[in-house]
Every structure is written in C-alpha cells, then in structure tokens.
Scaffold this motif. Structure first.
Motif, short mmCIF file in Angstrom:
data_model
loop_
_atom_site.label_atom_id
_atom_site.label_comp_id
_atom_site.label_asym_id
_atom_site.label_seq_id
_atom_site.Cartn_x
_atom_site.Cartn_y
_atom_site.Cartn_z
N UNK A 103 0.80 -11.41 -12.07
CA UNK A 103 0.61 -11.66 -13.50
C UNK A 103 1.51 -10.73 -14.30
N UNK A 104 2.35 -11.29 -15.14
CA UNK A 104 3.34 -10.49 -15.86
C UNK A 104 2.69 -9.46 -16.79
N UNK A 105 1.60 -9.82 -17.45
CA UNK A 105 0.92 -8.85 -18.32
C UNK A 105 0.46 -7.64 -17.52
N UNK A 106 -0.01 -7.86 -16.31
CA UNK A 106 -0.47 -6.77 -15.45
C UNK A 106 0.72 -5.93 -14.98
N UNK A 107 1.83 -6.56 -14.63
CA UNK A 107 3.01 -5.81 -14.22
C UNK A 107 3.46 -4.86 -15.32
N UNK A 108 3.46 -5.32 -16.56
CA UNK A 108 3.86 -4.46 -17.68
C UNK A 108 2.93 -3.25 -17.78
N UNK A 109 1.64 -3.46 -17.61
CA UNK A 109 0.68 -2.36 -17.72
C UNK A 109 0.84 -1.32 -16.62
N UNK A 110 1.40 -1.70 -15.49
CA UNK A 110 1.57 -0.78 -14.36
C UNK A 110 2.83 0.09 -14.46
N UNK A 111 3.69 -0.20 -15.40
CA UNK A 111 4.94 0.55 -15.52
C UNK A 111 4.68 1.95 -16.04
N UNK A 112 5.45 2.90 -15.54
CA UNK A 112 5.26 4.28 -15.96
C UNK A 112 6.01 4.60 -17.25
N UNK A 113 7.02 3.81 -17.57
CA UNK A 113 7.85 4.12 -18.74
C UNK A 113 8.54 2.85 -19.22
N UNK A 114 8.31 2.49 -20.48
CA UNK A 114 9.02 1.36 -21.07
C UNK A 114 10.25 1.88 -21.78
N UNK A 115 11.34 1.13 -21.71
CA UNK A 115 12.60 1.61 -22.29
C UNK A 115 13.45 0.45 -22.79
N UNK A 116 14.53 0.80 -23.46
CA UNK A 116 15.50 -0.19 -23.91
C UNK A 116 16.35 -0.62 -22.73
N UNK A 117 16.86 -1.82 -22.78
CA UNK A 117 17.65 -2.38 -21.69
C UNK A 117 18.85 -1.49 -21.36
N UNK A 118 19.51 -0.97 -22.36
CA UNK A 118 20.71 -0.16 -22.12
C UNK A 118 20.40 1.14 -21.37
N UNK A 119 19.14 1.52 -21.31
CA UNK A 119 18.74 2.72 -20.56
C UNK A 119 18.18 2.40 -19.18
N UNK A 120 18.28 1.15 -18.77
CA UNK A 120 17.75 0.73 -17.46
C UNK A 120 18.59 1.29 -16.32
N UNK A 121 17.89 1.57 -15.23
CA UNK A 121 18.53 2.05 -14.00
C UNK A 121 18.19 1.07 -12.88
N UNK A 122 18.99 1.05 -11.81
CA UNK A 122 18.67 0.17 -10.69
C UNK A 122 17.23 0.40 -10.21
N UNK A 123 16.53 -0.70 -10.00
CA UNK A 123 15.14 -0.65 -9.59
C UNK A 123 14.16 -0.85 -10.74
N UNK A 124 14.62 -0.71 -11.98
CA UNK A 124 13.75 -0.96 -13.12
C UNK A 124 13.44 -2.45 -13.23
N UNK A 125 12.29 -2.76 -13.80
CA UNK A 125 11.93 -4.15 -14.02
C UNK A 125 12.39 -4.57 -15.41
N UNK A 126 13.02 -5.73 -15.50
CA UNK A 126 13.47 -6.30 -16.76
C UNK A 126 12.52 -7.42 -17.15
#
Length: 116
Positions: free
Chosen positions: A45-68
């Motif tokens: 469930x996408x809503x649940x995946x978002x809640x499990x993230x440790x840090x939300x960020x802007x796309x330009x600050x994404x690193x390999x392995x981050x969820x988009x």
C-alpha cells in the motif's frame, strides 16, 4: 546499504507485478530491509510505504536506493526506486513488467524518501 535492494530490484527486470507498490514491497522484504516494530513486512500500500520512510526530501536530493513517489504525500499513486543518473526502476502501469525508466518532464515524481 542501498546496493543490496538495488541488486534485488534489478533481478526483477521483465517480471510482472500487479502494482508499483507490490514491486517495491517485494524488493524491501526480500532484501530484509528493516521496518518499524509495528510490522515485520513492508506493505504494498503506497500510503503505508510513505509512512515507513525515515526522511522525505526533494527529488533533486535523492540518492540511489531512495523511493520516488508520484502524487500527494497523503495519496500517492505510484512508486519507484531511484538508481541514480536520472533513472529509476519500477512497474510502469498496473499489471506491467519491471523496467528501468528515465526521469523526464512528462513523468516526474513529486517527492522522494529515504528508507534508512
């Protein structure tokens, strides 16, 4: 650490999943990526995946392995795993196969987040 789940994600190229969330949950669960004490498995469930993230960020600050994520934070409709260089791996549409895609203006995520 991101290398482990990126490796698992890449082994899924060409395989079919019923949703992008199911693909990402499979990768995280297979990679044994830790989750909080409330649950032992990642949910598709996408809503649940978002809640499990440790840090939300802007796309330009994404690193390999981050969820988009595409959509609003409280109502995402798609997710992929950033692999770097403007590329991500995901399921393009419901019932589609896993493939590497390019970030572009026509299909650009709205936010990203770190798993660890």
């Amino acid at each position: 650490m991101a290398g482990k789940w990126l490796d698992v994600a890449l082994t899924q190229l060409g395989k079919s999943y019923h949703s992008s969330g199911a693909f990402v949950a499979f990768v995280m669960n297979t990679s044994k990526i830790g989750i909080n004490a409330k649950s032992s498995q990642w949910s598709p469930a996408l809503n649940t995946l978002v809640q499990e993230l440790s840090d939300l960020k802007k796309i330009e600050n994404s690193r390999p392995g981050d969820l988009l994520f595409w959509g609003k934070r409280d109502h995402p409709y798609s997710v992929g795993i950033y692999i770097g260089g403007g590329h991500f791996i995901s399921v393009a549409e419901k019932g589609s196969v896993v493939n590497v895609q390019v970030l572009n203006n026509n299909w650009y995520p709205d936010f990203s987040g770190s798993v660890l």
